[in-house]
Design an enzyme around this catalytic site. Structure first.
Site, PDB file in Angstrom:
ATOM      1  N   LYS A 161       1.931  -2.891   8.908  1.00  0.00           N
ATOM      2  CA  LYS A 161       3.142  -2.086   8.765  1.00  0.00           C
ATOM      3  C   LYS A 161       4.344  -2.900   9.225  1.00  0.00           C
ATOM      4  O   LYS A 161       4.413  -3.364  10.357  1.00  0.00           O
ATOM      5  CB  LYS A 161       3.028  -0.808   9.599  1.00  0.00           C
ATOM      6  CG  LYS A 161       4.245   0.098   9.493  1.00  0.00           C
ATOM      7  CD  LYS A 161       4.054   1.383  10.263  1.00  0.00           C
ATOM      8  CE  LYS A 161       2.896   2.170   9.728  1.00  0.00           C
ATOM      9  NZ  LYS A 161       2.754   3.474  10.406  1.00  0.00           N
ATOM     10  N   GLY A 199       9.700   6.033   6.008  1.00  0.00           N
ATOM     11  CA  GLY A 199      10.892   5.939   6.835  1.00  0.00           C
ATOM     12  C   GLY A 199      10.865   4.813   7.837  1.00  0.00           C
ATOM     13  O   GLY A 199      11.905   4.339   8.282  1.00  0.00           O
ATOM     14  N   LEU A 206       0.819  -1.221   0.000  1.00  0.00           N
ATOM     15  CA  LEU A 206       0.000   0.000   0.000  1.00  0.00           C
ATOM     16  C   LEU A 206       0.845   1.260   0.000  1.00  0.00           C
ATOM     17  O   LEU A 206       0.417   2.308  -0.458  1.00  0.00           O
ATOM     18  CB  LEU A 206      -0.924   0.010   1.220  1.00  0.00           C
ATOM     19  CG  LEU A 206      -1.907  -1.153   1.344  1.00  0.00           C
ATOM     20  CD1 LEU A 206      -2.675  -1.061   2.645  1.00  0.00           C
ATOM     21  CD2 LEU A 206      -2.869  -1.155   0.160  1.00  0.00           C
ATOM     22  N   GLY A 207       2.032   1.188   0.565  1.00  0.00           N
ATOM     23  CA  GLY A 207       2.870   2.373   0.663  1.00  0.00           C
ATOM     24  C   GLY A 207       4.152   2.036   1.389  1.00  0.00           C
ATOM     25  O   GLY A 207       4.366   0.919   1.866  1.00  0.00           O
ATOM     26  N   GLY A 228       9.230   1.811   7.281  1.00  0.00           N
ATOM     27  CA  GLY A 228       9.036   0.530   6.623  1.00  0.00           C
ATOM     28  C   GLY A 228       7.838   0.556   5.688  1.00  0.00           C
ATOM     29  O   GLY A 228       7.185   1.585   5.496  1.00  0.00           O
ATOM     30  N   ASP A 242       4.818  15.131  12.606  1.00  0.00           N
ATOM     31  CA  ASP A 242       4.775  14.983  11.155  1.00  0.00           C
ATOM     32  C   ASP A 242       3.340  15.072  10.645  1.00  0.00           C
ATOM     33  O   ASP A 242       2.869  14.210   9.903  1.00  0.00           O
ATOM     34  CB  ASP A 242       5.406  13.652  10.738  1.00  0.00           C
ATOM     35  CG  ASP A 242       5.818  13.661   9.255  1.00  0.00           C
ATOM     36  OD1 ASP A 242       5.923  14.756   8.675  1.00  0.00           O
ATOM     37  OD2 ASP A 242       6.025  12.577   8.699  1.00  0.00           O
TER      38      ASP A 242
END
Length: 840
Positions: free
Chosen positions: A516, A498, A494-495, A500, A614
Site C-alpha cells: 500500500k 483515500g 490491485l486497488g 493511496g 469504515d
C-alpha cells in the site's frame, strides 16, 4: 453526658457500624467514625456508596487516613480531609459534622452548629446530607464539593473544585475555568457559541451516560460541553468529573466493584500547557507520550530531588552573581503566559531584542520570542515561571543566569557518558556479550549460506528478510528500492482509495504481498514508526496482518499479507453470470462470524480500543479458504499529520450506507458506530444486495427498512439472496443473523449490543430477543457524488477503484469527515477499498 454514658452509647452503636456494609444509612447525633478501625463504615441503602476512612496512597510514615465517600470498589468521590491514626469523624450533639486529628485539632467542620441538625444520611447517589427534625437538608456534600462531581450532582456558580493550587469553577456566563493559585486562568472554555441567550443561574451536570452539559432556566435543554469517550456504553459504570492534582479536569469511568478508573476526557489535551505543572522554573517536556519535568540547565537544581514537579532554583541567585549575568538560550521552548499576565508582559520586537532587553532589565528574569511572524516577545517578571519545551514549538526562550552558562547535556552525550562509565566497570560483561553475538551471527550466516548458496539472488537478501522469514513478528523495514523491485515498478495495481493505491508484490523469499503506497503523510519518522508498531502488534486470526513498512524520505508504504480471494463485495454483489463467485450460506455465515470476532478483538481485547470507522464489504478480505479478515484498521491515526497532543481536528473516513446515525447528528463516535456498520454488512451478507438500494421490489424504500417489514411478516425468504434459493440453508442461522443485524442498526448507540455480545448471539450462546424496528435515517444529500452534512463535516466522495461498476441508484461512495476532537474521540482508522487481491 458522663464518660460512662459515652462508653455505653459507643457499645450500643458498635454492632451497627463495625461491618464494611452497614445495615442503615442513618447517622444519629453522637455518631463517630474512627480512622483506627478500617472495618467501620456507613453505606448507602443499596451499598453503592460508603463513608469510611481509607489509608492515604502512597503510604506515609506514620500512616495517615482520608475520611471519604467511596463508590463501590473503593473509588473516592468526596473527602473531608486527612488525619492520623487517631482521627475521628463525629456528628456532634450540636449538629456539626467534624473531623478531628488524634491531637484533637479540627481538620474540617460542616459549620452547621446550632442549625437544628437532628441526623444525617448517605443516599444512593453518593450525597451525604445533614437533616433537621423536619427532614429538611441543612448541609450536603453535593453543595460542598471537594475535587469531584458525580452524576445527579449539580455544580453551580459559586462552588469550586480544588486540588492543591488548582481550582475549577463555573462562571455566570456559562464559561468553565481552570485556575492556578486563584490568579492564573490557564483554561477557559466558553459555551456562548452554543448558547444564544443570557444565563441566569447556570449549573453543570454530568449525566450517567457520560455527557457533560450546562443547564439553566433560560435553556430549553442542556448545552453539551463534552462527552466521555465511552459515552453510552456499558452498564453499572460510574462516570465522574474530577480535578486532579496535576491541574487537569477529567471525566473518569469506573465499573462497579472494580476499584479502577479510566480517563475518558480531559479539559487540557496537552498536559504541559497546565500552568505550574512542573513548579517554578521547571520545564515540562514529553518522554514519548508522558509529561516529564526538568530544570532549564545545569545552572539550576531541583528544589526537591524526590519530587520533580516542585520545580527548580538557581544554584547561584542573580543578586549574588560573582561575575556578569548572561542569557541561557532554550530552543523550541516557551514560558506559559495566561490572563491576567498576558496583557502586561507582551511586547513586540525581534528575537535579539527580546533577549537583550530582558538581560538589561532588572525586572525581567526570562523571556520568550514567538517565531510565527507576529514579533511577539513575552517578558517574565520575578516570581513563578512555568516553562514548556517541545520540538514543535515555534519559539525560543531565554533565562537569565549567572555566568558561565551551563546548558543541559544532550541525550546523546548523556548516553555516551553513562556507557563509558559502565564499560570501565563491567568490561568483561561487554566482551562476553560481543563474543556471543558474533557466534550467533556466524551461525545464522552459515545457515543462510547452506540454504540459499545456489540462489542467484542470495547476495541481494538483507537481514530484514531474515527477520521476515524467522523472526518474532516485529514489522520488517524495507527500502523503497526493494519494494519498487518486488512490485515491478508498482505496475500491477490491485486497488486504490483515500489513503493511496495498492500493488501486488513478490518479496525475495517468494512471499506474495499487497503493498500500500500511502499518500498525504506528514508525520515525522519517529511518530510514523510508533504508529506502524502499534498496528503490527495487533494480531488476530480475523485481521489482515501487517508484515512491514517503508519510511524513506517522503516515501511511506505498508506491506500486508496477500489475500488471494479479494474482498467480500466481489462475491456478494457479483453479476449473476459470475457464478464462480457465488458464496454458499455456510461460507457466508462463517465470514459473518469471523468478521464479528475480528472487530470484537479491536474493540474489547486490544490494549487500547481501536474503532475502525469504515466497516464495509470492501474492507473484509478473504483468504484462499474464504476465511474473513478485517483490513485497514488503525490507518486514521497513522495518516493524521499532527501529534495527538496538538491536533484540533480528527480525520476519519466513512462510506455511504454504512455510517451510523451519530455521524450525521454530530454525536461522539464510539465502538458502537462500528456495530452499526457491521449490522449493515451482516444484512448484505444475508441478502446479497446493497443495504441502501431502492427498487420497485422494496416499494422504493431503503432495503434495511423494507427487510424489517418482511421480517415482521415472517417472510425470511424475501430477504435471503435469491441466488441461494436452490442451495441448502440453515434457517436457524439465517434467523439469528437477521435479528442480530436489526439490533446492530438501532438508531440509539445504547440499544446496540457490544461486538462480543454479537458473537455470542450469532453462535447461539445468547438468546436473542425480537429487535425493535430500526428507524429510516436520512443520510444527507446522497444522490450525487458528494455529501453535504453540516458546517462541522466536510465530505469528499470517491468511487472504489476496482469495485464492480454499480448502477446510479446504488453507487458506493467513500466520504471523508472531519469533526471537532472535543466532541469525538476516535481511536483507530478506516479507508476505502484497499488491498484488493488477485482472484484465482
Amino acid at each position: 453526658m458522663t464518660m460512662q454514658s459515652h462508653l455505653l452509647l459507643s457499645l450500643f452503636l458498635l454492632p451497627f457500624f463495625s461491618f464494611t456494609t452497614s445495615l442503615s444509612s442513618i447517622i444519629p447525633l453522637g455518631f463517630s467514625l474512627h480512622a483506627s478501625n478500617q472495618n467501620q463504615s456507613l453505606s448507602s441503602p443499596d451499598s453503592t456508596f460508603s463513608l469510611s476512612f481509607l489509608p492515604v496512597v502512597p503510604a506515609t510514615s506514620p500512616p495517615t487516613f482520608l475520611a471519604t465517600i467511596t463508590y463501590s470498589g473503593g473509588v473516592a468521590v468526596w473527602s473531608a480531609g486527612e488525619v492520623d491514626s487517631g482521627g475521628v469523624l463525629r456528628l456532634l450533639p450540636t449538629g456539626s459534622l467534624r473531623l478531628v486529628n488524634g491531637s484533637g485539632s479540627t481538620i474540617w467542620d460542616s459549620r452547621t452548629e446550632n442549625l437544628g441538625v437532628s441526623s444525617g444520611s448517605l443516599d444512593d447517589s453518593g450525597n451525604l446530607v445533614l437533616l433537621n427534625n423536619k427532614s429538611v437538608v441543612v448541609w450536603s456534600s453535593f453543595e460542598d464539593p471537594t475535587d469531584t462531581v458525580v452524576p445527579t450532582q449539580n455544580f453551580s456558580v459559586g462552588q469550586t473544585l480544588r486540588s492543591g493550587l488548582y481550582s475549577f469553577s463555573l462562571q455566570t456566563n456559562g464559561n468553565l475555568t481552570l485556575t492556578w493559585n486563584k490568579t492564573i486562568v490557564y483554561w477557559n472554555q466558553a459555551s456562548n457559541s452554543s448558547i444564544d441567550t443570557n444565563l441566569t443561574s447556570p449549573s453543570l451536570s454530568l449525566q450517567p451516560n457520560g455527557v457533560m452539559s450546562i443547564f439553566d432556566s433560560n435553556l430549553t435543554s442542556g448545552a453539551i460541553v463534552a462527552y466521555s469517550s465511552d459515552y453510552g456504553e456499558g452498564s453499572d459504570i460510574l462516570r465522574f468529573l474530577r480535578l486532579d492534582n496535576d491541574g487537569n479536569l477529567r471525566i473518569y469511568s469506573s465499573p462497579r466493584d472494580s476499584g479502577t478508573i479510566s480517563a475518558r476526557w480531559a479539559a487540557v489535551s496537552d498536559q504541559c500547557q497546565v500552568f505550574g505543572y512542573c513548579g517554578t522554573m521547571g520545564i515540562c517536556s514529553y518522554n514519548d507520550s508522558n509529561p516529564i519535568c526538568g530544570c532549564p540547565s545545569l545552572n539550576f537544581e531541583p528544589i526537591d530531588v524526590n519530587e520533580a514537579r516542585k520545580g527548580c532554583k538557581r544554584k547561584v541567585e542573580l543578586d549574588n552573581c560573582p561575575g556578569n549575568q548572561a542569557m541561557l538560550t532554550l530552543e523550541h521552548a516557551k514560558f506559559l503566559t495566561y490572563p491576567p499576565e498576558l496583557k502586561d508582559q507582551t511586547f513586540f520586537m525581534g528575537i535579539s531584542g527580546c533577549r537583550s532587553n530582558c538581560l538589561l532589565s532588572g525586572s525581567c528574569t526570562a523571556s520568550t520570542s514567538v517565531s510565527d511572524g507576529t514579533g511577539v516577545c513575552i517578558m517574565k517578571t520575578p516570581g513563578f515561571v512555568s516553562g514548556y519545551k517541545n520540538p514543535v514549538l515555534p519559539s525560543t526562550s531565554f533565562v537569565k543566569v549567572c555566568e558561565p552558562v551551563s546548558p543541559n547535556p544532550s541525550p546523546l552525550s548523556q548516553a555516551a557518558g553513562n556507557s563509558k562509565g559502565w564499560k570501565l566497570q563491567a568490561w568483561i560483561v561487554v566482551v562476553v556479550v560481543i563474543v556471543t553475538l558474533l557466534i550467533l551471527v556466524a551461525l545464522e550466516g552459515g545457515f543462510w549460506w547452506w540454504c540459499c548458496r545456489n540462489s542467484p539472488k542470495f547476495g541481494g537478501l538483507s537481514a530484514q528478510y531474515a527477520l521476515l522469514e524467522y523472526a518474532s513478528g516485529a514489522p520488517v523495514q524495507f527500502s523503497h528500492k526493494e519494494l519498487q523491485r518486488s512490485t515491478k515498478g508498482f505496475k500491477e495495481k490491485l486497488g486504490a482509495g483515500g489513503f493511496g493505491a495498492v500493488y501486488r508484490g513478490i518479496l525475495a523469499n517468494r512471499t506474495i504481498v499487497a503493498v500500500k503506497q500511502l499518500e498525504g503523510i506528514e508525520q515525522g519518522e519517529k511518530q510514523f514508526r510508533m504508529e506502524v508498531a502499534t498496528i503490527s502488534s495487533t494480531h488476530h486470526l480475523n485481521l489482515v496482518r501487517l508484515i512491514g513498512f517503508c519510511s524513506e524520505g517522503r516515501h511511506r508504504l505498508l506491506v500486508y499479507e496477500f489475500m488471494k480471494n479479494g474482498s467480500l463485495d466481489n462475491f456478494l454483489f457479483a453479476a449473476e453470470e459470475q457464478s464462480g463467485k457465488l458464496l454458499n450460506w455456510e461460507y457466508r455465515f462463517n465470514i459473518a462470524l469471523g468478521t464479528a470476532r475480528g472487530i470484537t478483538y479491536l474493540h474489547e481485547e486490544c490494549r487500547d480500543c481501536i474503532v475502525h470507522c469504515d466497516i464495509k464489504p470492501e474492507n473484509i478480505l478473504l483468504d484462499e479458504n474464504y476465511n474473513a479478515k478485517v483490513s485497514d484498521f488503525g490507518l486514521a491515526k497513522l495518516i493524521n499529520p499532527k501529534d495527538h497532543r496538538y491536533r484540533t481536528l480528527t480525520s476519519v473516513r466513512g462510506t455511504r450506507g454504512y455510517l451510523a446515525p451519530e455521524w450525521l447528528a454530530n454525536l461522539p463516535i464510539t465502538s458502537k458506530s462500528d456495530v452499526y456498520s457491521y449490522g449493515m454488512v451482516l444484512l448484505e451478507i444475508v441478502s446479497g444486495r446493497r443495504n441502501f438500494e431502492v427498487s420497485d421490489e422494496t416499494n422504493r424504500k431503503k432495503f434495511s427498512v423494507w427487510a424489517y417489514e418482511e421480517f415482521e411478516k415472517g417472510n425470511l425468504q424475501a430477504i435471503i439472496d435469491k441466488r441461494l434459493v436452490d442451495q441448502e440453508i440453515n434457517m436457524e442461522q439465517v434467523m439469528r443473523a437477521i435479528q442480530v443485524s436489526f439490533w446492530c442498526i438501532q438508531e440509539q448507540p445504547s440499544q446496540r449490543p457490544m461486538m462480543g455480545k454479537v458473537v455470542q448471539m450469532l453462535e447461539g450462546i445468547t438468546e436473542i430477543e425480537k429487535p425493535p424496528a430500526p428507524k429510516a435515517v436520512t443520510e444527507g444529500s446522497m444522490s450525487g457524488t458528494s455529501i453535504h452534512l453540516s458546517s462541522n463535516i466536510s465530505a469528499l466522495s470517491t468511487f472504489a477503484a476496482s469495485a464492480p461498476a454499480p448502477s446510479s441508484s446504488s453507487s458506493l461512495q467513500t466520504v471523508e469527515l472531519s469533526s471537532s476532537a472535543s466532541g469525538r474521540n476516535i481511536e483507530g482508522g478506516a479507508s476505502s477499498s484497499l488491498l484488493r487481491s488477485e482472484q484465482k
